[in-house]
Design a protein around this motif. Structure first.
Motif, PDB file in Angstrom:
ATOM      1  N   LEU A  14       0.876  -1.179   0.000  1.00  0.00           N
ATOM      2  CA  LEU A  14       0.000   0.000   0.000  1.00  0.00           C
ATOM      3  C   LEU A  14       0.909   1.223   0.000  1.00  0.00           C
ATOM      4  CD1 LEU A  14      -2.800   1.335   0.224  1.00  0.00           C
ATOM      5  CD2 LEU A  14      -2.591   1.153   2.710  1.00  0.00           C
ATOM      6  N   TYR A  15       0.791   2.045  -1.034  1.00  0.00           N
ATOM      7  CA  TYR A  15       1.704   3.168  -1.240  1.00  0.00           C
ATOM      8  C   TYR A  15       0.932   4.478  -1.244  1.00  0.00           C
ATOM      9  CZ  TYR A  15       5.301   6.041  -3.529  1.00  0.00           C
ATOM     10  OH  TYR A  15       6.214   7.009  -3.833  1.00  0.00           O
ATOM     11  N   ASP A  16       1.469   5.464  -0.513  1.00  0.00           N
ATOM     12  CA  ASP A  16       0.893   6.807  -0.478  1.00  0.00           C
ATOM     13  C   ASP A  16       1.435   7.587  -1.676  1.00  0.00           C
ATOM     14  OD1 ASP A  16       0.204   9.437  -0.004  1.00  0.00           O
ATOM     15  OD2 ASP A  16       0.730   9.408   2.118  1.00  0.00           O
ATOM     16  N   LYS A  17       0.634   7.682  -2.729  1.00  0.00           N
ATOM     17  CA  LYS A  17       1.079   8.352  -3.957  1.00  0.00           C
ATOM     18  C   LYS A  17       1.223   9.854  -3.750  1.00  0.00           C
ATOM     19  CE  LYS A  17      -0.123   9.202  -8.791  1.00  0.00           C
ATOM     20  NZ  LYS A  17      -1.140   9.076  -9.861  1.00  0.00           N
ATOM     21  N   THR A  18       0.341  10.430  -2.975  1.00  0.00           N
ATOM     22  CA  THR A  18       0.370  11.879  -2.762  1.00  0.00           C
ATOM     23  C   THR A  18       1.635  12.320  -2.049  1.00  0.00           C
ATOM     24  OG1 THR A  18      -2.049  11.954  -2.685  1.00  0.00           O
ATOM     25  CG2 THR A  18      -0.855  13.826  -1.724  1.00  0.00           C
ATOM     26  N   HIS A  19       2.043  11.561  -1.034  1.00  0.00           N
ATOM     27  CA  HIS A  19       3.198  11.960  -0.225  1.00  0.00           C
ATOM     28  C   HIS A  19       4.419  11.079  -0.463  1.00  0.00           C
ATOM     29  CE1 HIS A  19      -0.517  13.290   1.824  1.00  0.00           C
ATOM     30  NE2 HIS A  19       0.170  14.385   2.012  1.00  0.00           N
ATOM     31  N   LYS A  20       4.278  10.141  -1.428  1.00  0.00           N
ATOM     32  CA  LYS A  20       5.417   9.330  -1.905  1.00  0.00           C
ATOM     33  C   LYS A  20       6.103   8.542  -0.782  1.00  0.00           C
ATOM     34  CE  LYS A  20       6.352  12.241  -5.936  1.00  0.00           C
ATOM     35  NZ  LYS A  20       5.056  12.933  -5.828  1.00  0.00           N
ATOM     36  N   ARG A  21       5.341   7.654  -0.157  1.00  0.00           N
ATOM     37  CA  ARG A  21       5.929   6.790   0.859  1.00  0.00           C
ATOM     38  C   ARG A  21       5.082   5.531   1.007  1.00  0.00           C
ATOM     39  NH1 ARG A  21       4.436   9.917   6.501  1.00  0.00           N
ATOM     40  NH2 ARG A  21       2.278  10.393   5.987  1.00  0.00           N
ATOM     41  N   TYR A  22       5.728   4.480   1.510  1.00  0.00           N
ATOM     42  CA  TYR A  22       5.040   3.213   1.704  1.00  0.00           C
ATOM     43  C   TYR A  22       4.303   3.220   3.045  1.00  0.00           C
ATOM     44  CZ  TYR A  22       7.705   1.439  -2.256  1.00  0.00           C
ATOM     45  OH  TYR A  22       8.231   1.259  -3.507  1.00  0.00           O
ATOM     46  N   ILE A  23       3.103   2.667   3.023  1.00  0.00           N
ATOM     47  CA  ILE A  23       2.301   2.569   4.239  1.00  0.00           C
ATOM     48  C   ILE A  23       2.299   1.128   4.753  1.00  0.00           C
ATOM     49  CG2 ILE A  23       0.023   2.915   5.260  1.00  0.00           C
ATOM     50  CD1 ILE A  23       1.325   5.493   4.368  1.00  0.00           C
ATOM     51  N   VAL A  24       2.064   0.173   3.846  1.00  0.00           N
ATOM     52  CA  VAL A  24       2.051  -1.251   4.200  1.00  0.00           C
ATOM     53  C   VAL A  24       2.914  -2.002   3.191  1.00  0.00           C
ATOM     54  CG1 VAL A  24       0.636  -3.333   4.449  1.00  0.00           C
ATOM     55  CG2 VAL A  24      -0.250  -1.119   5.222  1.00  0.00           C
ATOM     56  N   GLU A  25       3.775  -2.875   3.685  1.00  0.00           N
ATOM     57  CA  GLU A  25       4.626  -3.687   2.820  1.00  0.00           C
ATOM     58  C   GLU A  25       4.670  -5.109   3.367  1.00  0.00           C
ATOM     59  OE1 GLU A  25       8.415  -1.357   1.789  1.00  0.00           O
ATOM     60  OE2 GLU A  25       7.683  -0.326   3.568  1.00  0.00           O
ATOM     61  N   GLU A  32     -11.846  10.502   0.105  1.00  0.00           N
ATOM     62  CA  GLU A  32     -12.930  11.399  -0.306  1.00  0.00           C
ATOM     63  C   GLU A  32     -12.979  12.678   0.503  1.00  0.00           C
ATOM     64  OE1 GLU A  32     -15.703   8.264   0.376  1.00  0.00           O
ATOM     65  OE2 GLU A  32     -16.108   8.000  -1.765  1.00  0.00           O
ATOM     66  N   ASP A  33     -12.300  12.716   1.648  1.00  0.00           N
ATOM     67  CA  ASP A  33     -12.303  13.920   2.492  1.00  0.00           C
ATOM     68  C   ASP A  33     -11.218  14.913   2.095  1.00  0.00           C
ATOM     69  OD1 ASP A  33     -14.477  13.043   4.013  1.00  0.00           O
ATOM     70  OD2 ASP A  33     -13.165  11.899   5.347  1.00  0.00           O
ATOM     71  N   ASP A  34      -9.987  14.429   1.867  1.00  0.00           N
ATOM     72  CA  ASP A  34      -8.894  15.363   1.586  1.00  0.00           C
ATOM     73  C   ASP A  34      -8.234  15.153   0.227  1.00  0.00           C
ATOM     74  OD1 ASP A  34      -7.262  13.122   1.923  1.00  0.00           O
ATOM     75  OD2 ASP A  34      -6.815  13.608   4.000  1.00  0.00           O
ATOM     76  N   GLY A  35      -8.690  14.161  -0.546  1.00  0.00           N
ATOM     77  CA  GLY A  35      -8.166  13.968  -1.894  1.00  0.00           C
ATOM     78  C   GLY A  35      -6.842  13.242  -1.983  1.00  0.00           C
ATOM     79  N   ALA A  36      -6.279  12.791  -0.876  1.00  0.00           N
ATOM     80  CA  ALA A  36      -5.022  12.043  -0.921  1.00  0.00           C
ATOM     81  C   ALA A  36      -5.229  10.748  -1.699  1.00  0.00           C
ATOM     82  CB  ALA A  36      -4.531  11.734   0.490  1.00  0.00           C
ATOM     83  N   GLU A  37      -4.189  10.345  -2.440  1.00  0.00           N
ATOM     84  CA  GLU A  37      -4.282   9.149  -3.282  1.00  0.00           C
ATOM     85  C   GLU A  37      -3.288   8.079  -2.835  1.00  0.00           C
ATOM     86  OE1 GLU A  37      -5.838  10.852  -7.581  1.00  0.00           O
ATOM     87  OE2 GLU A  37      -3.677  10.620  -7.260  1.00  0.00           O
ATOM     88  N   TYR A  38      -3.740   6.836  -2.899  1.00  0.00           N
ATOM     89  CA  TYR A  38      -2.913   5.677  -2.569  1.00  0.00           C
ATOM     90  C   TYR A  38      -3.055   4.652  -3.693  1.00  0.00           C
ATOM     91  CZ  TYR A  38      -3.671   7.757   2.045  1.00  0.00           C
ATOM     92  OH  TYR A  38      -3.761   8.635   3.097  1.00  0.00           O
ATOM     93  N   VAL A  39      -2.038   3.817  -3.839  1.00  0.00           N
ATOM     94  CA  VAL A  39      -2.127   2.686  -4.760  1.00  0.00           C
ATOM     95  C   VAL A  39      -1.909   1.422  -3.948  1.00  0.00           C
ATOM     96  CG1 VAL A  39      -1.119   1.514  -6.743  1.00  0.00           C
ATOM     97  CG2 VAL A  39      -1.376   4.000  -6.769  1.00  0.00           C
ATOM     98  N   VAL A  41      -8.130  -5.830   0.434  1.00  0.00           N
ATOM     99  CA  VAL A  41      -7.956  -4.510  -0.182  1.00  0.00           C
ATOM    100  C   VAL A  41      -8.957  -3.515   0.403  1.00  0.00           C
ATOM    101  CG1 VAL A  41      -8.093  -3.211  -2.335  1.00  0.00           C
ATOM    102  CG2 VAL A  41      -6.956  -5.443  -2.296  1.00  0.00           C
ATOM    103  N   ASN A  42     -10.178  -3.950   0.607  1.00  0.00           N
ATOM    104  CA  ASN A  42     -11.186  -3.057   1.188  1.00  0.00           C
ATOM    105  C   ASN A  42     -10.835  -2.653   2.613  1.00  0.00           C
ATOM    106  OD1 ASN A  42     -13.352  -2.203  -0.487  1.00  0.00           O
ATOM    107  ND2 ASN A  42     -14.036  -4.328  -0.659  1.00  0.00           N
ATOM    108  N   VAL A  84      -6.822   3.212   5.704  1.00  0.00           N
ATOM    109  CA  VAL A  84      -5.869   4.279   5.428  1.00  0.00           C
ATOM    110  C   VAL A  84      -6.567   5.626   5.291  1.00  0.00           C
ATOM    111  CG1 VAL A  84      -5.819   4.147   2.885  1.00  0.00           C
ATOM    112  CG2 VAL A  84      -3.765   4.808   4.149  1.00  0.00           C
ATOM    113  N   CYS A  85      -7.772   5.634   4.729  1.00  0.00           N
ATOM    114  CA  CYS A  85      -8.496   6.901   4.584  1.00  0.00           C
ATOM    115  C   CYS A  85      -9.024   7.407   5.930  1.00  0.00           C
ATOM    116  CB  CYS A  85      -9.654   6.740   3.599  1.00  0.00           C
ATOM    117  SG  CYS A  85      -9.115   6.503   1.891  1.00  0.00           S
ATOM    118  N   LYS A  86      -9.314   6.496   6.809  1.00  0.00           N
ATOM    119  CA  LYS A  86      -9.810   6.883   8.130  1.00  0.00           C
ATOM    120  C   LYS A  86      -8.675   7.287   9.062  1.00  0.00           C
ATOM    121  CE  LYS A  86     -12.402   5.075  12.102  1.00  0.00           C
ATOM    122  NZ  LYS A  86     -13.111   3.894  12.657  1.00  0.00           N
ATOM    123  N   THR A  87      -7.528   6.644   8.903  1.00  0.00           N
ATOM    124  CA  THR A  87      -6.438   6.804   9.862  1.00  0.00           C
ATOM    125  C   THR A  87      -5.540   7.995   9.561  1.00  0.00           C
ATOM    126  OG1 THR A  87      -6.424   4.417  10.236  1.00  0.00           O
ATOM    127  CG2 THR A  87      -4.470   5.638  10.932  1.00  0.00           C
TER     128      THR A  87
END
Length: 437
Positions: A44-55, A256-263, A284-285, A291-294
């Motif tokens: 799980l990668y934070d595309k907006t801030h360019k860092r890994y969240i889950v690996e 949906e709250d702040d527009g941040a994107e993850y892949v 995945v769900n 991630v969107c809540k946290t």
């Protein structure tokens, strides 16, 4: 007395700033990542801030499964973007290698390239994917896929066909490689439009009645299976390649709250014995909702906020408390409870004259020891140099310069020469020293 008080106040202010930068920690509690076991590898990668969240097992060599269609679709969108309205005739060579899930294309059928894109990317139809591959590169299309993978840094990936099925033993990749490819595809506007569409209608052709294509990604489309639909997910690809590759699910998640994107990339996905529950989609769900809540924005300084004060030389005591401000908003995106801190780095030897708005340093934010943001620091006011201080500074600078040292050496040498000359001339003609009276 007044000067002493000012000096004392300046010292106290400076110590306060240093102490504040050391102790400027926002108390927090560590955040727990949810446990998911629906696949052999998950990233799980934070595309907006360019860092890994889950690996998890990101470097494991696994079957590409239908994630190969992301590369196929990306190249097709890059190559055929200006030919979407063009009508092509399906030939035997275009679809001879296709098997499995099919759009039921017929030899001799005339169809638009745009419809083939939706068929291959949105509907995940294998015959449409083969037709696009032929249009883009003929028999050399797989080489194009492998070359593009290398360009994107996906060095462990190997393709042997455009669809990832059924050649499971030689179609290999890793979750990290798949992420690199997915990030490139997520930046392609045409690809994202097609892969995020819920459905697409193909008008009747010379060989077929009107057809409606539904997105085969259950995260995006609830028509075929509403159990896994998630409004936060916007494509990219999902599919199943049997026991060899299992499920591959790759999706763009939008907060949906702040527009941040993850892949999120999941390979080697699992399901129960009869296929009635797909654990890969469940995982995945869980990650998308978590991630969107946290993760949230945390503002450290708004733009223009005074961060501290510093000393400006050549001005005098009044410049010991010269204020500086944040050039931009410093907001970091971190999980709730994450320990956030910041520190200030100010340029040394700041001297007047110096103008308001001059960049004099930066403030750096860290979260759990990792850098998460920084902004420039600007001088809030302008300062003119004190003429007496300038003269003193120039004298001080000169006395520390090589020119001054050279002057002193020359003077000493010259003085020594004069003294020696005078000493020698005081001897009389017989070699005796003559004392002057």
């Amino acid at each position: 007395m007044i000067n002493k008080k000012r000096r004392f106040a300046a010292i106290v202010a400076t110590l306060f700033i240093i102490l504040a930068s050391i102790l400027s920690v926002i108390p927090a509690v560590a955040v727990d990542t949810p446990e998911v076991d629906g696949g052999e590898a998950i990233v799980l990668y934070d595309k907006t801030h360019k860092r890994y969240i889950v690996e998890e097992n990101g470097f494991a060599m696994l079957n590409t499964s239908t994630s190969a269609k992301i590369m196929m679709g990306l190249i097709a969108c890059e190559t055929l973007a200006d030919r979407l309205d063009q009508t092509v005739t399906i030939s035997e060579d275009m679809i001879s290698g296709a098997s499995g899930y099919s759009m039921s294309l017929s030899v001799g059928e005339r169809i638009k390239i745009e419809d083939l894109l939706y068929g291959a990317i949105c509907g995940s139809y294998n015959d449409a994917a083969y037709a696009l591959a032929y249009l883009c590169g003929g028999s050399g299309f797989v080489d194009m896929m492998n070359s593009r993978a290398l360009e994107l840094g996906a060095k462990a990936t190997n393709y042997v066909n455009p669809i990832g099925y059924p050649d499971s033993s030689s179609m290999i990749t890793t979750a990290y490689d798949t992420l690199k490819i997915a990030l490139a595809a997520s930046d392609n506007e045409l690809y994202m439009t097609v892969c995020s569409a819920v459905s697409h209608t193909v008008k009747a052709t010379n060989k077929s009645d009107k057809r409606t294509i539904y997105n085969r990604n259950y995260l995006v489309c609830s028509v075929t299976n509403g159990s896994y639909y998630n409004s936060k997910c916007k494509g990219l690809n999902a599919g199943y390649s049997g026991e060899a590759g299992g499920w591959s699910i790759v999706t763009l998640i939008e907060d949906e709250d702040d527009g941040a994107e993850y892949v999120c990339v999941l390979l080697g996905g699992k399901e129960n014995a009869d296929g009635s529950e797909i654990y890969a989609y469940d995982s995945v769900n869980v990650l998308a909702n978590w991630v969107c809540k946290t993760y949230n924005d945390y503002q450290i300084f708004p733009a223009g906020a005074q961060v501290g004060t510093t000393n400006i030389g050549l001005v005098g005591i009044a410049a010991n408390d010269a204020p500086y401000i944040a050039a931009d908003d410093l907001t970091v995106y971190v999980p709730a409870g994450c320990e956030v801190s910041y520190h200030v780095e100010i340029d040394k030897d700041l001297k007047a004259p110096i103008a308001e708005g001059t960049v004099i340093g930066k403030v750096i934010a860290t979260a759990d020891g990792d850098k998460v943001g920084e902004v420039d620091l600007l001088l809030k006011n302008s300062y003119e140099a004190n003429s007496i201080m300038v003269v003193i500074d120039k004298i001080g600078s000169y006395t520390m310069s090589r020119a001054f040292v050279a002057t002193i050496i020359c003077f000493v040498v010259l003085l020594a020469a004069v003294l020696i000359y005078r000493y020698v001339n005081r001897y009389n003609s017989h070699g005796k020293y003559t004392r002057r009276r």
